[in-house]
Write a protein that holds these residues in place. Structure first.
Motif, PDB file in Angstrom:
ATOM      1  N   PHE B  13      -2.507   8.287 -12.459  1.00 29.51           N
ATOM      2  CA  PHE B  13      -2.511   9.725 -12.774  1.00 29.51           C
ATOM      3  C   PHE B  13      -2.091   9.834 -14.225  1.00 29.51           C
ATOM      4  O   PHE B  13      -0.912   9.692 -14.531  1.00 29.51           O
ATOM      5  N   PHE B  16       0.564   7.402 -15.574  1.00 32.76           N
ATOM      6  CA  PHE B  16       1.406   6.926 -14.484  1.00 32.76           C
ATOM      7  C   PHE B  16       0.583   6.135 -13.478  1.00 32.76           C
ATOM      8  O   PHE B  16      -0.454   6.576 -13.004  1.00 32.76           O
ATOM      9  N   ALA B  18       0.191   4.979  -9.944  1.00 29.90           N
ATOM     10  CA  ALA B  18       0.706   5.246  -8.602  1.00 29.90           C
ATOM     11  C   ALA B  18       0.422   4.072  -7.673  1.00 29.90           C
ATOM     12  O   ALA B  18       1.224   3.743  -6.799  1.00 29.90           O
ATOM     13  N   PRO B  37       9.254   3.699   0.856  1.00 32.25           N
ATOM     14  CA  PRO B  37      10.132   4.808   0.450  1.00 32.25           C
ATOM     15  C   PRO B  37       9.328   5.971  -0.136  1.00 32.25           C
ATOM     16  O   PRO B  37       8.129   5.842  -0.369  1.00 32.25           O
ATOM     17  N   ASN B  38       9.983   7.081  -0.369  1.00 30.99           N
ATOM     18  CA  ASN B  38       9.335   8.264  -0.946  1.00 30.99           C
ATOM     19  C   ASN B  38       8.703   7.922  -2.279  1.00 30.99           C
ATOM     20  O   ASN B  38       9.296   7.228  -3.098  1.00 30.99           O
ATOM     21  N   GLY B  39       7.508   8.405  -2.469  1.00 31.03           N
ATOM     22  CA  GLY B  39       6.830   8.203  -3.741  1.00 31.03           C
ATOM     23  C   GLY B  39       6.264   6.810  -3.921  1.00 31.03           C
ATOM     24  O   GLY B  39       5.883   6.425  -5.019  1.00 31.03           O
ATOM     25  N   ALA B  40       6.208   6.013  -2.820  1.00 30.61           N
ATOM     26  CA  ALA B  40       5.730   4.639  -2.946  1.00 30.61           C
ATOM     27  C   ALA B  40       4.220   4.586  -3.135  1.00 30.61           C
ATOM     28  O   ALA B  40       3.696   3.653  -3.738  1.00 30.61           O
ATOM     29  N   GLY B  41       3.519   5.579  -2.620  1.00 33.93           N
ATOM     30  CA  GLY B  41       2.058   5.572  -2.761  1.00 33.93           C
ATOM     31  C   GLY B  41       1.305   5.624  -1.438  1.00 33.93           C
ATOM     32  O   GLY B  41       0.103   5.382  -1.397  1.00 33.93           O
ATOM     33  N   LYS B  42       1.986   5.935  -0.361  1.00 35.32           N
ATOM     34  CA  LYS B  42       1.315   5.998   0.952  1.00 35.32           C
ATOM     35  C   LYS B  42       0.266   7.105   0.998  1.00 35.32           C
ATOM     36  O   LYS B  42      -0.889   6.868   1.341  1.00 35.32           O
ATOM     37  N   THR B  43       0.710   8.301   0.647  1.00 39.29           N
ATOM     38  CA  THR B  43      -0.237   9.424   0.693  1.00 39.29           C
ATOM     39  C   THR B  43      -1.384   9.201  -0.284  1.00 39.29           C
ATOM     40  O   THR B  43      -2.536   9.508   0.019  1.00 39.29           O
ATOM     41  N   THR B  44      -1.062   8.655  -1.450  1.00 38.13           N
ATOM     42  CA  THR B  44      -2.120   8.376  -2.418  1.00 38.13           C
ATOM     43  C   THR B  44      -3.157   7.431  -1.822  1.00 38.13           C
ATOM     44  O   THR B  44      -4.365   7.658  -1.946  1.00 38.13           O
ATOM     45  N   GLU B 155       2.472  10.795   8.254  1.00 36.98           N
ATOM     46  CA  GLU B 155       3.688  11.446   8.765  1.00 36.98           C
ATOM     47  C   GLU B 155       3.354  12.582   9.733  1.00 36.98           C
ATOM     48  O   GLU B 155       3.772  13.726   9.519  1.00 36.98           O
ATOM     49  N   HIS B 187       7.953   7.749   8.356  1.00 33.37           N
ATOM     50  CA  HIS B 187       9.312   7.363   8.004  1.00 33.37           C
ATOM     51  C   HIS B 187      10.146   7.148   9.253  1.00 33.37           C
ATOM     52  O   HIS B 187      11.313   6.772   9.164  1.00 33.37           O
TER      53      HIS B 187
END
Ligand SMILES: Nc1ncnc2c1ncn2[C@@H]1O[C@H](COP(=O)(O)OP(=O)(O)OP(=O)(O)O)[C@@H](O)[C@H]1O
Ligand SMILES: [Mg+2]
Lengths: 535, 294
Positions: B13, B16, B18, B37-44, B155, B187
């Motif tokens: 991005f 950055f 991701a 963890p949060n922001g690791a890139g799962k949703t991406t 999630e 999670h």
């Protein structure tokens, strides 16, 4: 490949229609009804005869032209020519606004809130939502055009033949489609619906100003503006169709560009990537007041620039008015009969009034942001902390009131600077003009008071205040031209302002308006403290 | 056959990064856990699979088709539930479910009714008045009512009550029985532990571990607690032992799975009175991976 991009477009169009099955007919009907009823009132307002010729002559002055556009067929000013001259531009702008708001609603706003994400995980093409929006809006605009053509055509008024009525409707359809396409493009470029809406409205404003300046000075400039261009159809007079084709082709090109961007970009992304910001909150960001400023500063600064330019553009009209004033035989004959009459000063009073309404928009936007915050469940973050309801509402209100003053000062500054520079022997002393502008501030505050009261008692109906502002605008701006009865203007705060600098400022008016604003605001605080907060 | 195949996918991005070149494969009939963890890139990663983000480089395929180019074809056979469900406030839950089913082109009326019943959803309410969990249920019903070959769940249970979570687990188990594949990002590690055959752990845009739970456990620490007649000497110095805590009459420590036998042999000379050993939970694995490499 192409077909895959548009898979299931019709189902999504059905969804859009399902969501807007009330909204779209209401838009179409209210625009059409206003136009048709105004047209019906013209024969009694402008009876045939020499008076009509004199009116046509007075409409030829630059102040008037910059406001409502060039008149065509003034030599034979029949009802058709009057309709096209006095109503078409504003109706076209209303249609543009309808298209901007509907397009944003179904594209960037839906995407921003994550609703498109679920849709896109289904067998739906990348362009289907955009295509469905275009489809529904095209049908909407065509229906609007047809309703208008038929409505005006069947009236069968003098000079309003079917060929002209058809073109009148076609102009509105075309403008609508153009602004739908343009909004779609801005929806691709920006990441938020607010920004997309802001840019498109700014475009509309620039198109209007370009036309205003162009119409009194330069035909080329007017033709650069889509609004100027479509007036060149000379509806009911010459009935030229070429501007329609030009604008439609432009809309096609813009629409294709928007679709192209949409097909290649990531969902929820704009074209410009977001940058990282500050690590710590600045010293200002310590209170709700600081928060409101931080949230709104970009929009406040852009509005400040826009409002100054608006004032300056109006200011640039004065030189033409002045020279017109000296050369027009008609005015030379009429004017000496009226004591103390000055066209320029009359026009200044009108402009200050109009600009104060424009300047009220950013102030209202800030105040109503509180309602939007509540809808998005963000006020609970604040109210759950050591922030009182009055403190929260007060923060939005204070910034809104200050912004109202600043914007009005800026508009006067813009107007005065350019007018003073361009007119020989400047007829406008600065402080007098500034004071004349400041008299409108209490009126703007009354409007904010209305919004506060709505926030307090009818949080779901805050949009009503926009209707009220629009009503004020129409009765003040067009009231004289359309010869609306005086009580209609008296229903808005602006209808009570004396024609400063022509008339003296009455302190009673100021005191009464301030009192009214305070009462409305007090009511709003009372309601806001008593009612349920949604989130 | 690999249902999902991600090969060296990166996503940037702006400046950055991701995702920095990830690999992932899901086989048919497999429930695949995706944790990090949060922001690791799962949703991406999931959005790239859905074809709504375009990978900067690399290959993302589902059913052997390209995730970006053939999105429509792929989406006819998958179902997706996001973590944050936003719906049109003036449409009812029932209308939204039907719309989603209609867009997909399949129609299983009985299945829809059954799921609404099981998830205890009132389909006549407007979406604007649903609670967070109820909005999630709308998406879950729409997803499981579809006869998909692959379920992508990001999630999906973040707003559900424990009873509904149970229903959700049943639905996933049924899908697995029917030979469907599932990609589950979550999670809630107990959920992943219970449902998933294989797991990938992602951190800062890199997959740092993947395999079956058994394989992963082998790589990490078993927790051991012993009571001995004689105090254990120099426990820390035995290779493979970590995090020693000594208490009166015994000690607890962690030991690498592959060295467990050797360590026990050494300790037995102190006369073991009692011994407890627990295999590492997913939580241990998770914490081990994040703290170990932070
Ligand atoms: N549009 C975007 N622009 C810039 N950065 C982004 C964008 N979308 C995601 N990121 C960044 O990419 C990284 C991965 O985000 P992602 O949403 O995939 O995390 P996640 O693993 O799903 O986290 P969580 O467990 O919190 O859901 C984050 O650092 C996020 O800030
Ligand atoms: Mg996520």
């Amino acid at each position: 490949m192409i077909r895959k991009l548009f898979h299931n477009t019709t189902v999504l169009a059905g969804l859009i229609w399902r969501r807007d099955r009330m909204r779209i007919p209401v838009w179409i009907l209210s625009i059409a009804l206003v136009s048709i009823s105004v047209a019906m009132s013209f024969p009694s307002l402008y009876p045939e005869g020499p008076e009509r010729f004199i009116i046509a002559e007075t409409l030829k002055n630059p102040a008037m032209i910059s406001m409502i556009g060039p008149g065509y067929g003034l030599g034979n000013y029949h009802i058709g020519a009057i309709m096209a001259h006095q109503m078409l531009l504003f109706t076209a702008m209303a249609v543009a606004m309808m298209n901007i708001m509907l397009t944003i609603r179904h594209t960037r706003r839906d995407e921003e809130s994550g609703r498109i994400e679920v849709i896109r995980s289904l067998p739906v093409g990348r362009l289907s939502n955009a295509a469905a929006t275009i489809l529904v809006l095209a049908i909407t605009n065509i229906s609007l055009g047809l309703v208008m053509s038929v409505g005006l055509g069947v009236l069968g008024l003098e000079g309003m033949d079917w060929a002209g009525s058809l073109l009148y409707g076609a102009v509105l359809t075309t403008v609508g489609i153009f602004f739908a396409a343009l909004t779609l493009l801005f929806s691709q470029l920006t990441e938020t619906s607010r920004a997309a809406q802001g840019y498109t409205f700014a475009f509309l404003g620039v198109a209007y100003l370009l036309r205003a300046i162009g119409d009194i000075g330069s035909e080329t400039l007017s033709r650069l503006s889509p609004l100027g261009l479509i007036l060149r159809t000379q509806v009911y007079v010459q009935n030229y169709w070429w501007p329609i084709w030009v604008v439609l082709v432009l809309a096609g090109i813009i629409g294709c560009a928007a679709l192209r961007l949409n097909a290649t970009r990531d969902l929820q992304a704009g074209i410009i990537a977001a940058r990282p910001g500050r690590r710590y909150a600045s010293r200002l960001l310590r209170s709700p007041l600081g928060l409101v400023w931080r949230l709104e500063r970009t929009s406040i600064l852009s509005w400040a620039v826009g409002i100054f330019i608006l004032g300056a553009s109006y200011g640039s009209v004065f030189r033409d008015i002045d020279s017109f004033f000296q050369t027009s035989d008609l005015y030379q004959k009429i004017l000496p009969m009226i004591e103390d009459f000055s066209l320029s000063e009359q026009f200044v009073a009108m402009l200050l009034s109009i600009m104060s309404m424009m300047a009220a928009i950013p102030a209202l936007l800030i105040l109503l942001k509180l309602g939007a915050e509540e809808k998005a469940n963000r006020t609970e973050h604040l109210l759950a902390r050591a922030v009182s309801r009055s403190g929260l509402l007060g923060s939005f209100l204070v910034i809104a009131m200050v912004v109202a003053v600043i914007m009005q000062v800026l508009s006067v500054l813009g107007l005065w600077t350019v007018a003073a520079l361009s007119i020989h022997g400047n007829p406008f002393p600065f402080f007098e003009t500034l004071w004349a502008g400041m008299i409108y501030v209490p009126m703007m505050w009354i409007l904010l008071g209305v919004a506060t009261a709505l926030l307090g008692f009818f949080p779901k109906r805050t949009g009503m205040v926009w209707l009220y502002l629009t009503y004020s605008f129409f009765t003040i701006y067009l009231g004289n031209i359309l010869q609306l009865p005086e009580w209609m203007a008296k229903l808005t705060p602006w209808g009570h302002v004396p024609n400063v600098p022509l008339e003296p400022i009455k302190s009673s008016t100021v005191v009464v308006s301030l009192l009214l604003a305070i009462i409305l605001i007090g009511l709003g605080f009372y309601g806001y403290n008593k009612r349920d907060i949604r989130g | 056959m690999a249902i999902v195949k991600i090969d060296n996918v990166t996503k940037k991005f702006g400046n950055f990064t991701a995702l920095g070149g990830i690999h992932l494969e899901i086989q048919q009939g497999e429930v695949y856990g995706f944790i990090g963890p949060n922001g690791a890139g799962k949703t991406t990663t999931i959005r790239i699979l859905l074809g709504i983000l375009k990978a900067t480089s690399g290959v993302a395929q589902i059913f052997g088709l390209n995730a970006w180019d053939d999105a429509v074809e792929i989406h006819k056979r998958i179902a997706y539930v996001p973590g944050e469900v936003n719906l049109w406030s003036n449409l009812t839950g029932g209308e939204v479910i039907d719309l989603f089913v209609r867009l997909r082109g399949s129609n299983h009326k009985s299945r829809r009714e059954e799921l609404i019943e099981r998830f205890d959803l009132d389909p006549t309410k407007k979406c604007g008045t649903y609670s967070k969990g109820n909005r999630q249920k709308v998406a879950l019903v729409a997803a499981f009512a579809a006869d998909a070959d692959l379920y992508i769940l990001d999630e999906p249970t973040s707003g559900l009550d424990p009873l509904m979570e149970l229903t959700f687990r049943e639905c996933v188990a049924e899908a697995k029985e029917a030979g469907k594949s599932v990609l589950l990002s979550s999670h809630i590690l107990s959920e992943v532990e219970r449902l998933c055959d294989r797991v990938s752990i992602i951190r800062q845009g890199q997959i740092i571990e993947s395999g079956s739970l058994k394989e992963l456990r082998h790589l990490t620490m078993t927790r051991v607690r012993v009571e001995t007649a004689m105090p254990i000497l120099h426990l820390e110095e035995i290779p493979g032992v970590q995090n020693v805590e000594v208490f009166a009459g015994g000690a607890s420590f962690q030991v690498e799975g592959s060295r467990l036998g050797e360590v026990l042999k050494q300790i037995s000379q102190y006369d073991i009175l009692a011994l407890e050993s627990a295999p590492p939970t997913l939580e241990d694995l998770f914490i081990h991976h994040y703290q170990g490499e932070a």
